[in-house]
Design an enzyme around this catalytic site. Structure first.
Site, PDB file in Angstrom:
ATOM      1  N   ARG A  14       6.447 -24.539  51.590  1.00 45.87           N
ATOM      2  CA  ARG A  14       6.601 -23.354  50.416  1.00 45.87           C
ATOM      3  C   ARG A  14       7.497 -22.812  51.820  1.00 45.87           C
ATOM      4  O   ARG A  14       8.211 -23.201  52.647  1.00 45.87           O
ATOM      5  CB  ARG A  14       6.105 -22.561  50.003  1.00 45.87           C
ATOM      6  N   GLY A  15       8.849 -22.174  51.201  1.00 45.30           N
ATOM      7  CA  GLY A  15       9.434 -21.278  52.132  1.00 45.30           C
ATOM      8  C   GLY A  15      11.176 -21.582  51.566  1.00 45.30           C
ATOM      9  O   GLY A  15      11.211 -23.163  51.820  1.00 45.30           O
ATOM     10  N   ASP A  73      14.224 -11.673  51.409  1.00 50.01           N
ATOM     11  CA  ASP A  73      14.898 -12.632  50.544  1.00 50.01           C
ATOM     12  C   ASP A  73      16.056 -12.587  50.137  1.00 50.01           C
ATOM     13  O   ASP A  73      16.560 -13.688  49.492  1.00 50.01           O
ATOM     14  CB  ASP A  73      13.449 -12.214  49.717  1.00 50.01           C
ATOM     15  N   ASN A 133      12.334  -8.253  49.967  1.00 51.62           N
ATOM     16  CA  ASN A 133      11.230  -8.973  50.340  1.00 51.62           C
ATOM     17  C   ASN A 133       9.780  -8.875  50.025  1.00 51.62           C
ATOM     18  O   ASN A 133       9.693  -8.344  48.710  1.00 51.62           O
ATOM     19  CB  ASN A 133      10.859  -8.409  51.906  1.00 51.62           C
TER      20      ASN A 133
END
Lengths: 353, 353
Positions: B53-54, B244, B254
């Site tokens: 993830r990320g 983000d 975020n």
């Protein structure tokens, strides 16, 4: 007394040969199980294991537990009976050794027994049951008075945020922070309650959401971290929380996260209220900085849901409470009236010296 | 490249017949399992199930997954091979249909294949592997540049708060918000990191706490609701979070809870920084109010730990992100330098038009 559909966290059912009915709060919200407690040990275990929680509710449970513990004692001499009362009280006091209301209620019961003088053992037993019921009734009346004091703050269409559970489950009925909501609902006003889930033990999502929805009140759960976002959207008109202890100057200690909510409310110009009975005011403490903050077990964070959610060797902070300074509190909702503005003088005026 | 003991979330091991090694983030912090991915389906499942993830890490996984998907294709004509590349890319794109970096990385791989012109299929395969490794290396270099930009902010003895996981696990290595901490640690400075657990999915306690402690950095987990209490105690000198998406004026979206932290930091005069690569700046969006906020499944709150923690019929709010306005952000830490003060003009100066 009208029934608003609010839950009865604890009550004595029947006469001296009856039982104590307790909602097992550890099983909420998955299951509503009412424990039928017939003896001392069952009550002791219920307090110890947090099946009954909330300072007033614990006090009531202890008082009723004492009655269960001595009601089958033979009609012996009064001195021997009083010794049994003391033994039962000591035993109950060991269930949660830091709960102030527990000691207060047990002391009151011991005094009641002694104050009966030369009465028969049977008379003392009946007097103890009456006293336990009275402790419950006094708490219920106090919650109702807090509700009447705070009800005016809830306008039709309001969005109200709360934290943790300062509700009927924690008290005899109605609660403190939730009491104004129950009365406003009964008065036919429509409003929406946002309850922060309240990590680590989730009393907000497990208990507050459950009891408000049982009463037919519109309630929505959010994570603690979402409060700022919701306020920024303009959906929160006021915040009401409970308090564990209020200092002479109005600083209030309450469940961890309350202070953060008060700062957020201030930044968004949302009025922030604290509801607490006069018995929660500790006038011997000049300000909140003198209230000791209990640190709880780090595993409430690390394994709070029965699963490892942080590395086992990493340290965790786990303060149980924080202190909200009086300057962030718009008003204190008490059974004797609204303290507003919040300062030492006004507290003395409303609550008496 | 020096090894700081930081984790490698994803890397290609060996030559074209090698494999992709991925840390299974769903098993952290209880177990460190490195998945040995040999084929397309394993990568697809790893992205789909959040094992990786990320945004940057997902992009790298997809690029490497594409190589796994076509490396055993026969040495046929190039047109047929390019069709197989497209099919593999389309399949990988379906694993997380809202992940922008996924599409970006797959498009880059497709273009690379086509740009090889009349090369043999074998040459294109090798070029694709090089391109996938390059995507990883570029991300690692960018994280390192962000780290160098932010490292100066961390003084010896500092207390630093962060939220969610903008670390090595979410990127090729070092991360964004955590990169300055890794470099300050390598430089021998001593400091303490406080990571908010970050409900609902606990990336702070599960992932950030894990990767920082793996690197020997002093890290402490707290519930999101404890941040205000900790700041009031004076233990937090600065906050660094990731983002983000950053709007043209510096407003930053975020993980939910970031905005609340920024308000608390402001109230306690704690500088609040956001670390983000220039690629996260969306200059087409004038301000944060235009960033859409994804609502996630309410069961992340209600059953987030595999157990019912709120009544099943009660509504829950579950915004994935919030927006922190530029006025609350002390500085933006980017690979091209520190944007401070945060405004549109200064962003243009540091990042270019």
């Amino acid at each position: 007394m009208m029934d608003m559909g609010t839950v009865k966290s604890i009550e004595w059912v029947g006469e001296l040969d009856g039982h104590v009915a307790i909602i097992d709060q550890t099983l909420l919200p998955a299951k509503l199980v009412v424990l039928k407690c017939q003896d001392l040990d069952t009550i002791w275990e219920a307090i110890k294991s947090l099946r009954v929680r909330g300072a007033p509710a614990i006090g009531i449970a202890a008082a009723m537990g004492l009655v269960l513990g001595v009601r089958r004692e033979p009609d012996q001499d009064v001195a021997t009976f009083l010794k049994r009362v003391d033994e039962a009280a000591d035993y109950l006091a060991s269930s949660r050794p830091t709960a102030v209301n527990l000691f207060w209620a047990l002391d009151r019961m011991r005094c009641k027994a002694r104050a009966m003088g030369t009465s028969s053992v049977g008379e003392i037993k009946r007097a103890l049951l009456e006293e336990a019921k009275r402790i419950r009734e006094e708490d219920a009346a106090m919650c109702r008075a807090i509700g009447r004091c705070g009800e005016q703050l809830i306008k039709d269409g309001a969005g109200i945020m709360t934290h943790c559970n300062a509700g009927g489950l924690a008290t005899a009925e109605l609660g403190t922070a939730l009491a104004p909501m129950y009365l406003a609902h009964e008065a036919g006003r429509r409003f929406r309650v946002f309850t922060c889930e309240t990590r680590p033990l989730l009393q907000g999502s497990r208990l507050t959401a459950w009891e408000l929805s049982q009463a037919g009140i519109d309630v929505t759960v959010l994570c603690d971290s979402m409060a700022g976002w919701l306020m920024a959207r303009g959906e929160v008109d006021l915040v009401i929380t409970g308090a564990d202890r209020v200092a002479a100057n109005g600083d209030a200690a309450n469940k961890i996260g309350t202070y953060g909510l008060a700062v957020l409310a201030d930044a968004h110009k949302v009025p922030f209220y604290v509801a607490a009975p006069s018995s929660s005011f500790d006038r011997s403490i000049s300000s909140g900085s003198r209230i000791p903050i209990e640190e709880r077990d780090a595993d409430e964070i690390r394994r709070g849901f029965g699963r490892l959610t942080a590395p086992p060797d990493v340290s965790c902070l786990c303060p149980a409470f924080d202190v909200t300074p009086a300057r962030l509190i718009h008003g204190l909702i008490t059974e004797r009236g609204l303290v507003q503005p919040v300062n030492e003088l006004r507290i003395r005026e409303v609550l008496g010296e």
